[in-house]
Enzyme design. Sequence first.
Site, PDB file in Angstrom:
ATOM      1  N   LYS A 160       0.178   4.575   6.734  1.00 40.81           N
ATOM      2  CA  LYS A 160      -0.326   5.410   5.634  1.00 40.81           C
ATOM      3  C   LYS A 160       0.264   6.812   5.766  1.00 40.81           C
ATOM      4  CE  LYS A 160      -3.253   2.036   4.608  1.00 40.81           C
ATOM      5  NZ  LYS A 160      -3.040   1.153   3.441  1.00 40.81           N
ATOM      6  N   SER A 219       0.801  -1.229   0.000  1.00 44.07           N
ATOM      7  CA  SER A 219       0.000   0.000   0.000  1.00 44.07           C
ATOM      8  C   SER A 219       0.831   1.275   0.000  1.00 44.07           C
ATOM      9  CB  SER A 219      -0.942   0.012   1.201  1.00 44.07           C
ATOM     10  OG  SER A 219      -0.215   0.137   2.408  1.00 44.07           O
TER      11      SER A 219
END
Length: 361
Positions: free
Chosen positions: A255, A186
């Site tokens: 993230k 990710s």
Amino acid sequence: MDTVRYSEDVKDAIHLAGKLAKKAGLSKPSDRVYFQALLMTHRPFNRLDSVLKELQASPRAIGKVLKQTPVSASPPSSAESLLATAETLAKASTPTAGSKTALVDVEHWLKAACISSDAALMQVVKQFQISPEKIDASLIRVKQKQGRNTALFLAKELIEVVVFVLFFLIVIKSFIGELRLIPSESMLPGLQVNDRLVIERVTRWKRPYQRGDVLVFYPPMSQLKKDPVSLFLRWTGFSGLLYKKDDYIDVAYIKRLIGLPGDTVEVVPGQGVWVNGKKLDEPYINEVAATCTLVKPEPYCGPVKIPAGQYYMMGDNRNQSLDSRYWGFARDERVIGRAVFRIWPLNRVGTLPPAPYQVEP
């Protein structure tokens, strides 16, 4: 057998006896001085301490008996006889085969004291009923106890080391930082699968998190377990190095922080991200997001205003990232820390490059 060597305790006693004799004005140490020097080498848990405990004769009690005997009763004419006798006893107790060197240890000195003609030592031997046979029996009991106690001692030492290390890990994890494993794609291209990162918890006390920071946090759907194993892994930071792809319990995400509390964020598939009405310039992403929430167009695609104490998080690999577009906002109290340094693999070790927040002109 021609030579002898001395144990460390006996070496210390011989050296100390010389000093005591000089202080007393003697040309050489007498038996009494040698014995006093031996007692002064007594330390908790050393060989002399163990033997004297078995004989039920403490150095303090022996010292009192020696003080009761006048120094004049211990003439210097007996000089070196105790040491010489101890050496003779050591040679006699050492097998002639396999070794030509006899070790003179504290038990030989104690046995030599039993046959000394020194009046003070004779009084000690009489009062405490010390004999060579009792000394030998004491040594046997000491060795038996040492065999039993060695395992307990090692176990105790091991437990103390483990407790200290765990306490140290908990303190570091709680106030300084921890290590984390990158489990997915990710955050490509900057962070790759199986990268090991240092996650710090210090700078948050000096400055709030900023747009562009790479954060590790527990997402809303991650339920933190309360069982002892999970608590242990979480408190020590070991959970950061463990990961199961299909397990959403106690799993942390990594993230990039896109929106702060009070910001208005909008994600337009195929175009980019707008924050407070301005499109972000994002050189760190792998590609522009092609989709937003799969559940409903609102509220996470935006425009949406971020509530107080929460953040809008997105992965750099936008089309392979499960982030705020799909599950909402990350709460501040569930943020673990900020990624600052990569320690693995070795060919990419170093600080993570900064990603200054900027908008397109």
